[in-house]
Structures are given as C-alpha cells and as structure tokens.
Enzyme design. Structure first.
Site, PDB file in Angstrom:
ATOM      1  N   ARG A 124       0.811  -1.228   0.000  1.00  0.00           N
ATOM      2  CA  ARG A 124       0.000   0.000   0.000  1.00  0.00           C
ATOM      3  C   ARG A 124       0.835   1.264   0.000  1.00  0.00           C
ATOM      4  O   ARG A 124       0.443   2.282   0.543  1.00  0.00           O
ATOM      5  CB  ARG A 124      -0.973   0.038   1.179  1.00  0.00           C
ATOM      6  N   LYS A 146       4.232  10.775 -12.395  1.00  0.00           N
ATOM      7  CA  LYS A 146       3.402   9.882 -13.217  1.00  0.00           C
ATOM      8  C   LYS A 146       4.107   8.541 -13.278  1.00  0.00           C
ATOM      9  O   LYS A 146       5.246   8.458 -13.746  1.00  0.00           O
ATOM     10  CB  LYS A 146       3.291  10.433 -14.640  1.00  0.00           C
ATOM     11  N   GLU A 188      12.702  16.415 -26.016  1.00  0.00           N
ATOM     12  CA  GLU A 188      11.915  16.970 -24.894  1.00  0.00           C
ATOM     13  C   GLU A 188      12.446  18.355 -24.508  1.00  0.00           C
ATOM     14  O   GLU A 188      11.675  19.244 -24.152  1.00  0.00           O
ATOM     15  CB  GLU A 188      11.945  16.037 -23.676  1.00  0.00           C
ATOM     16  N   LYS A 230       9.306  22.026 -15.778  1.00  0.00           N
ATOM     17  CA  LYS A 230       8.394  20.906 -15.494  1.00  0.00           C
ATOM     18  C   LYS A 230       7.843  21.009 -14.076  1.00  0.00           C
ATOM     19  O   LYS A 230       6.645  20.832 -13.850  1.00  0.00           O
ATOM     20  CB  LYS A 230       9.087  19.558 -15.708  1.00  0.00           C
ATOM     21  N   GLU A 240      -2.839  16.763 -14.095  1.00  0.00           N
ATOM     22  CA  GLU A 240      -3.120  17.007 -15.514  1.00  0.00           C
ATOM     23  C   GLU A 240      -4.589  17.294 -15.802  1.00  0.00           C
ATOM     24  O   GLU A 240      -5.187  16.703 -16.693  1.00  0.00           O
ATOM     25  CB  GLU A 240      -2.622  15.814 -16.360  1.00  0.00           C
ATOM     26  N   ARG A 244      -0.986  21.179 -17.199  1.00  0.00           N
ATOM     27  CA  ARG A 244       0.010  20.127 -17.444  1.00  0.00           C
ATOM     28  C   ARG A 244      -0.115  19.557 -18.858  1.00  0.00           C
ATOM     29  O   ARG A 244       0.821  18.966 -19.386  1.00  0.00           O
ATOM     30  CB  ARG A 244      -0.109  19.036 -16.364  1.00  0.00           C
ATOM     31  N   ASN A 248       2.239  17.940 -23.263  1.00  0.00           N
ATOM     32  CA  ASN A 248       2.005  16.935 -24.309  1.00  0.00           C
ATOM     33  C   ASN A 248       2.219  17.506 -25.708  1.00  0.00           C
ATOM     34  O   ASN A 248       1.884  16.851 -26.698  1.00  0.00           O
ATOM     35  CB  ASN A 248       0.585  16.365 -24.199  1.00  0.00           C
ATOM     36  N   HIS A 251       3.147  15.340 -28.561  1.00  0.00           N
ATOM     37  CA  HIS A 251       2.988  13.949 -28.133  1.00  0.00           C
ATOM     38  C   HIS A 251       1.775  13.260 -28.753  1.00  0.00           C
ATOM     39  O   HIS A 251       1.725  12.031 -28.791  1.00  0.00           O
ATOM     40  CB  HIS A 251       2.904  13.864 -26.599  1.00  0.00           C
ATOM     41  N   HIS A 255       2.831   9.865 -30.130  1.00  0.00           N
ATOM     42  CA  HIS A 255       2.430   8.560 -29.596  1.00  0.00           C
ATOM     43  C   HIS A 255       1.841   7.678 -30.700  1.00  0.00           C
ATOM     44  O   HIS A 255       2.076   6.469 -30.730  1.00  0.00           O
ATOM     45  CB  HIS A 255       1.399   8.727 -28.470  1.00  0.00           C
ATOM     46  N   HIS A 267      10.466   7.409 -28.793  1.00  0.00           N
ATOM     47  CA  HIS A 267       9.627   8.463 -28.214  1.00  0.00           C
ATOM     48  C   HIS A 267      10.074   9.842 -28.725  1.00  0.00           C
ATOM     49  O   HIS A 267       9.256  10.644 -29.183  1.00  0.00           O
ATOM     50  CB  HIS A 267       9.726   8.393 -26.690  1.00  0.00           C
TER      51      HIS A 267
END
Ligand code: NAD
Length: 364
Positions: A124, A146, A188, A230, A240, A244, A248, A251, A255, A267
């Site tokens: 947990r 993330k 990036e 960031k 997000e 945020r 992307n 992206h 993607h 990527h």
C-alpha cells in the site's frame, strides 16, 4: 550541486527536492542516508544500466553504511509490464522488503515509471527515489510522479500519480548514453523551449554543436532549466486537469507514430515529428507565423531528429491511432497548438481532414 523544491498541495507529504549536478553520486549517498532514512534500500535498475553504473552506485551506498540490495530486469520498453512488476514484487518479498523499505529507481524512464508504480502499490505504498540516467528521464519522467506500466493494447495504460521522495540528477551518467537515446531527451528539451521558454529555444539554435557534444556547463544549464519548467507546471496542475496538458506538445501524433511503427520510432523521434505537425497545424489555422514553423523544423533537423514521416505509415492508420489516444475526451482528440514559440494552448476538435493533410505534407 543545485537544488529546487517541488511544492505540491499536500506540502509535507509530497513536496520533494530535485538535486542536479555533475559527478554528485558520492554526495548523493550521504544525502540519502541523512534525509531519506529507511530500514532497507533496494536499488532497482535495468541490466544495461546495472552493467555500466550499478556496481559503483551500490558500493557508494554500502560505503555510507546503508542496508542496501540491488535488483535488475532486462532493459527496454518490452519489460515495462505487469510480469516484470510481479517478478520484482516477489523478489522484494524474498529480500525481506517491508513498509520501512525505500526503493531507488536507477535508470531511464522505463525504470523510473515502473519503480514508481511498484512503490505506489507495494504494501500500500512505500517511498522511492528517482536517480535518472537518461536525458529523457533527467528532464522529464523523473519529475511529476506519473508512474505507469504498459498493457498489451497500449502504453502507460496502468498507472498512478505517486511522487518520489527526491530526485537526484547526476549529469555524468549522460557520458555513457548512446546518441539515439540522447536525441530522445533532446526532443523533450526542444519541446520545453517551444512551450515555455523562447530564450532557451534560442540558446539551442545558437549552440546545437556544443549540445550534441554534451558540453557540461551547457547541459547543466539546460537540464536545470527544463526541471524548473516541469516542476512549475506540475506544482500548478499535479494531476493534468489543465495546464500540465501543454507538456504533451508534439505527443499526440508522436504517440500515434510510436504505436503504428510498433515502437521502432522512438519516443523522441515521434515527439519531434509530432512537434512539426503541431506547428504546421497551428500555421494552417492561422495561429502561428510560417517563420516560427520554419525555426522549429530547422532546430529539430539540426538536433539530428527526423523531420519527415515515412511513407510506409498509412495516414489513415495514424488517424485511427490518434482516435485511440488515452488523453482524448469523448471523440475529440486534443492537440496542443502554438500562437508563437513560448505560447502554447490546448485546442479541442481539429478536423481529421486537416490532420491528414498535414501528415501528407510531412511525408513529402
Ligand atoms: N512518467 C513520465 O512523466 C514520463 C515522461 C516521459 C517518458 N516516460 C516514459 O519513459 C520511457 C522512456 O524513457 P527512456 O528513453 O529513458 O527509456 P529507457 O529507460 O528504456 O532507457 C533507454 C535505454 O537507455 C539505457 N540507458 C539508461 N541510462 C543509460 C546510461 N546512462 N548510459 C547508457 N545507457 C543507458 C537503458 O538501459 C535503455 O536501454 C517510456 O516508457 C515513456 O513512457 C515517462
């Protein structure tokens, strides 16, 4: 060593320091011992990083008197799945890991995403530290909490938001990074310049040769700057819901290209082409000056990243893939577009014909 703090809502529980420097691994060990006390530490890395840096890193922590063990798994995206998670969880239990254990993610984004995921659910949740070793991980994936693993039907479909207890970024890891992986991170960095920092974009335009040579002072400045961008965005919008999403940029199509190419397109390569597509869409919709689109494309080419989509990827397949984007809302695919370099916005619902037109153009 530079330092900055990520200040999140639940200040005492989830705010954390990002420490950045060159050759800081020894001091890192002391800081871990002092600030992140745990009964046991388990370094989790991949076999490639383990060979290059694992033993030295493990020895450094042991020398500081910490109770530490190390585990690895085969390098690459193919390992970022539930089987590896179960395997590691079993090995953690065998090592005697419990809620007093702290995990240490030593590696690129695959290691970071997966260790973060395991830390968020093991018993947990237990704390974890991010020690990013690729450029993409140093400027992006190690910050913001993330975590994810892939499912057979898509990337990052199982995950959590779970912040690390700290991030230690040692630029000396980049010395062993192959050019293709370096370029992934560079895509990036260019993205941060485009969405948030025209001055950094210009620095990249003026100094690409030094960047490609991994000039230490310049890389420190760039990595620190990207981390600052960031973390500022994550501080405002941890989950997000809004701001945020500008991260992307590039992206959405990126993607789709990664998926359609079955991840032969990396990527960074996908993001590079996606940024060109987003700039061209912005221009076609009269938001962006053609000269800005040109600057973006020139910088991406100069970085050694692709600027043309191969004809082997059918435009229809790319558009179908875009419709499967997990960040879409209902049937609408959101694109991050530009008003100018440094001024992005999220646009909902672009006609697929226009997207197709831009993809066709980028194939020429
Ligand atoms: N969580 C986030 O916010 C976020 C953001 C961006 C990307 N990601 C994820 O990150 C992953 C991509 O990250 P990545 O590009 O770092 O991939 P990666 O972790 O697979 O690393 C790429 C390769 O570089 C090797 N490597 C790592 N460090 C090295 C070093 N110092 N020297 C030599 N080789 C080294 C690795 O062994 C691997 O083979 C994807 O799974 C992506 O979904 C997550």
């Amino acid at each position: 060593m530079r330092s900055m703090k990520v200040n999140l809502d639940k200040k005492y529980l989830s705010s954390y320091e990002i420490r950045i420097g060159n050759g800081i691994t020894d001091r890192m060990a002391l800081l871990i011992a002092k600030n992140h006390k745990a009964g046991r530490y388990v370094i989790i890395t991949d076999d490639c990083v383990n060979k290059l840096h694992g033993q030295k890193f493990l020895a450094g922590l042991k020398d500081t008197g910490l109770n530490v063990a190390a585990l690895d798994f085969p390098a690459g995206e193919a390992s970022k799945n539930i089987d590896t998670v179960l395997d590691i969880a079993g090995k953690l239990l065998k090592l005697g890991a419990d809620r007093e254990t702290c995990l240490i993610a030593l590696g690129g984004g695959v290691v970071g995403d997966m260790v973060g995921f395991i830390a968020s659910v093991f018993m947990r949740s237990i704390p974890y530290l991010q020690i990013p070793t690729t450029l993409i991980a140093q400027v992006d994936s190690s910050i913001g909490g993330k975590t994810a693993i892939d499912l057979p039907s898509g990337k990052n479909l199982l995950g959590t938001f779970y912040q690390p207890a700290a991030v230690f970024t040692d630029l000396s890891f980049l010395e062993t990074l192959p050019e293709k992986e370096f370029n992934n991170g560079l895509a990036e960095i260019i993205k941060y310049g485009i969405i948030e920092d025209e001055k950094m974009f210009q620095t990249l335009e003026d100094n690409m040769v030094a960047v490609k040579q991994k000039d230490a002072a310049l890389m420190l400045k760039l990595v620190e700057n990207c981390c600052r961008i960031k973390k500022s965005i994550v501080e405002i919008d941890e989950r997000e819901h809004g701001l945020r999403r500008i991260l992307n940029f590039g992206h959405t199509l990126g993607h789709a290209l990664e998926a359609v190419s079955r991840y032969k397109i990396t990527h960074g390569e996908g993001v590079a082409l996606g940024m060109i597509a987003a700039a061209r869409l912005s221009e076609k919709m009269s938001y962006l000056e053609p000269s800005e689109t040109q600057r973006i494309e020139t910088l991406i080419r100069g970085a050694g990243l692709p600027v043309r989509i191969s004809n082997s990827f059918a435009t229809d397949s790319l558009i179908s893939q875009l419709r499967m984007d997990k960040k879409k809302k209902g049937d609408i695919v959101h694109f991050v577009l530009l008003k100018k370099i440094g001024m992005p916005f999220v646009n909902g619902g672009i006609e697929t014909d226009l997207i197709g037109e831009v993809i066709e153009e980028i194939k020429k």
